[in-house]
Design a protein around this motif. Sequence first.
Motif: not given
Length: 547
Positions: A360-371
């Motif tokens: 469920g929280p994939l979209e918000t979690i991705l904001s915390g994974v710097p590329i």
Amino acid sequence: MPGTGDSDSTQLPRRPVLEGVGALGIAGLAGCISTGGDVDVDGEAEELIYEGFKEEGVEPPVETTIYANSETEARVRWAQLVQNELDSTDLFDVSFRQIAFTEYLDLVNSMAAEEENALICLGLVGGWDPHSYVYPAFHSDNFAPNGLNISHFENEAVDRLIEDGVRESDTDERVEIYEELQELLVEASPFSFVRSHEEIVVYRADAIDGFRTYPITGDEYTSIYAPTLGVYTELTTGEDELIGDVGTGISSYDPTTINDDTSGMVTGLIYESLLEVDFDGSVRPSLATDWRRIDETTYRFDLREGVTFHTGDEFTAEDVRTTFERYEETPREHDVYDWYDGMEILDDYRIEVSLTRPYGPLETILSGVPIVPSAVADGSVDLSQRPVGTGPYRFVEHQEGRLWRMEANDSHWYDGSGDVPETPPIETITLRIIPEGSSRRAALETGETHLTIGLPNGSLEAYEADDEYVVDRTLSGGVDFLGFPCYLEPFTNRKVRRGIGMLVPRDRIVEDVFHGAGSPAYTPIPPLLEQFVDPEFEAHIVDEYLN
């Protein structure tokens, strides 16, 4: 695997059933009783603790030590208030120690393995989804030092609810799951939650325009320049260098090893992620321009073209794959491997990400994974030496214990098509490392800094009354807590832990230590995520478990 004793795997029923049931183990015990020795037990909280002592075969007073890190004055003060509250009973003999932050982190990470007799004062910081508050700290997969479950708390029902919550996409269902989970955590009390945070930034009114305090701890400088969120900051003094501060040292430049707020804060304008979260919690595009769910466990992302890293290398799909897969077997492994199963690169700017389960929280979690660039894989880019991202600012220097400096990235991808200028109005950002609150205050008042983070709360009223300054406050994604050694008698007993939680003087801590900043906390999820902590639910928790 260490457990927590006294049947901590017990499952609570859903909330509607619980509302008609008294708090476990304390009904009818109000008043002051004698234990038959030299110990007087006064009130429900002390009676609950004493009952737990008897179950563990422990005689009071129980000796323990409460710890705080010396750099955080407010934490030291509230730790001492809790110490005094426990010492005022006949049940405990509590020592107090304050130690330097690096030593403190070592203690926190090793306390369970070393079976330290330690009560720990810390803050739990999460993001825009409830999963980020409960999974790192309470799931049995996350025992310290590789996770944030510092007391090695283990509870099958907690694990199951965390997993149910993350798989569910329906909001109403998620609210019900997380209410049940929070109630179970309060009843089991691996932590006692003390205060919900506010983010507070103070700046000079004659120097800064456009600044907004971001609600998530560790992202305080976001609004310096965030084109995807439509915000930017200007200096009105004619200068091209903004001077701010941070309160502690910077420990890491690599997203896979950053485990402190300050390191995340200073690199936040250097790194970018696929998605970003706005000030109201809504998800925005960043390095991904579009995304869609193909099925329950597959997402497709279209990547932004024309983006370069600070090295000059082009950003492509391979950088995303390298970023995700290098998290494996690192201190931040669960940021990605809680959901990541693999990636198919369709072309340089299209990817499909496969999940291990519905998440469920994939979209918000991705904001915390710097590329980061794929060149880190072969060692040609070393993030332990300097941070390299695609962000609007690039790293210049770090003078340990003194300052952190960045300059505007002239090659940033943003084209000025929105409401934000094409290039950052502020050319250079210097963040001075100033641990003492009084020194941060003096630097602001003398004009040595334009902006300060983390001033002593007692000084805020004076600044709010002074037109020369702006005090910008917002609800925050953080909760202070008292952590228990759940592996050590008598703290193996949930009655002992919950009884201590009933004694914690939350209102006094908020008023006397934080001067009204924040609010008393009773659950792990803060009021920032209001749909998961509505007033009726919170009142139920207080009445059932903490009064």
